[in-house]
Scaffold this motif. Sequence first.
Motif, PDB file in Angstrom:
ATOM      1  N   ARG A  63       1.546   6.211  -6.935  1.00 39.80           N
ATOM      2  CA  ARG A  63       0.427   7.052  -7.352  1.00 39.80           C
ATOM      3  C   ARG A  63       0.834   8.524  -7.287  1.00 39.80           C
ATOM      4  O   ARG A  63       0.578   9.298  -8.217  1.00 39.80           O
ATOM      5  CB  ARG A  63      -0.796   6.796  -6.471  1.00 39.80           C
ATOM      6  CG  ARG A  63      -2.076   7.475  -6.973  1.00 39.80           C
ATOM      7  CD  ARG A  63      -3.208   7.390  -5.979  1.00 39.80           C
ATOM      8  NE  ARG A  63      -2.946   8.098  -4.741  1.00 39.80           N
ATOM      9  CZ  ARG A  63      -2.931   9.429  -4.610  1.00 39.80           C
ATOM     10  NH1 ARG A  63      -3.129  10.209  -5.647  1.00 39.80           N
ATOM     11  NH2 ARG A  63      -2.695   9.989  -3.452  1.00 39.80           N
ATOM     12  N   GLN A  64       1.496   8.905  -6.217  1.00 40.18           N
ATOM     13  CA  GLN A  64       1.952  10.288  -6.091  1.00 40.18           C
ATOM     14  C   GLN A  64       2.974  10.612  -7.186  1.00 40.18           C
ATOM     15  O   GLN A  64       2.950  11.700  -7.773  1.00 40.18           O
ATOM     16  CB  GLN A  64       2.558  10.527  -4.699  1.00 40.18           C
ATOM     17  CG  GLN A  64       1.536  10.538  -3.601  1.00 40.18           C
ATOM     18  CD  GLN A  64       2.172  10.627  -2.218  1.00 40.18           C
ATOM     19  OE1 GLN A  64       3.396  10.640  -2.084  1.00 40.18           O
ATOM     20  NE2 GLN A  64       1.337  10.671  -1.188  1.00 40.18           N
TER      21      GLN A  64
ATOM     22  N   GLN B 192       0.839  -1.202   0.000  1.00 43.15           N
ATOM     23  CA  GLN B 192       0.000   0.000   0.000  1.00 43.15           C
ATOM     24  C   GLN B 192       0.873   1.250   0.000  1.00 43.15           C
ATOM     25  O   GLN B 192       0.573   2.218  -0.709  1.00 43.15           O
ATOM     26  CB  GLN B 192      -0.936   0.001   1.215  1.00 43.15           C
ATOM     27  CG  GLN B 192      -2.077  -0.981   1.099  1.00 43.15           C
ATOM     28  CD  GLN B 192      -2.885  -1.085   2.392  1.00 43.15           C
ATOM     29  OE1 GLN B 192      -2.402  -0.783   3.476  1.00 43.15           O
ATOM     30  NE2 GLN B 192      -4.133  -1.547   2.252  1.00 43.15           N
TER      31      GLN B 192
ATOM     32  N   GLU C  71       0.910   3.907  -2.953  1.00 47.92           N
ATOM     33  CA  GLU C  71       0.647   5.341  -2.720  1.00 47.92           C
ATOM     34  C   GLU C  71       1.800   6.189  -3.240  1.00 47.92           C
ATOM     35  O   GLU C  71       1.596   7.224  -3.878  1.00 47.92           O
ATOM     36  CB  GLU C  71       0.418   5.599  -1.227  1.00 47.92           C
ATOM     37  CG  GLU C  71       0.136   7.032  -0.874  1.00 47.92           C
ATOM     38  CD  GLU C  71      -1.113   7.593  -1.548  1.00 47.92           C
ATOM     39  OE1 GLU C  71      -1.174   8.826  -1.734  1.00 47.92           O
ATOM     40  OE2 GLU C  71      -2.020   6.814  -1.902  1.00 47.92           O
TER      41      GLU C  71
END
Length: 133
Positions: free
Chosen positions: A97-98, A90, A94
């Motif tokens: 994704r950033q 996760q 994340e």
Amino acid sequence: MLEDLDALSRRIQKVVQLAQGLQAERGTLQARIRQLEQECQSLKTQQAREHEEFTRMSERIARHDQELQAARDETRDERSSLESQVRDHQSRSESMRQRLVQIEADRDRLRDAATGAQQQIELILERLPGAEA
């Protein structure tokens, strides 16, 4: 005197009958004692077998309890490991994704800059002598 002897004879017969009855009863009681001793021995043997079986079952239950606890411990450890891996994934997801958002923002900025540069080039090319009017 004959009467006394007859009476004595009857009394002796009664004593003999009583003695015979007591001997018969004694034989019966001895047979019953032997039977009870056999039953007692049989019960002792059965008790010993049941005790052995109880001991085996207790040991088996103890082994099963240990195996169950080991399985629980292993499951707990595996779950902890999997939860840690999920958190790591996760976190990486994340982060990616950033990073993707940042890359898309950079791409849009570069696209805008390229579009602006292309427009400036077109303006410059239009101003050059011999450019189509």
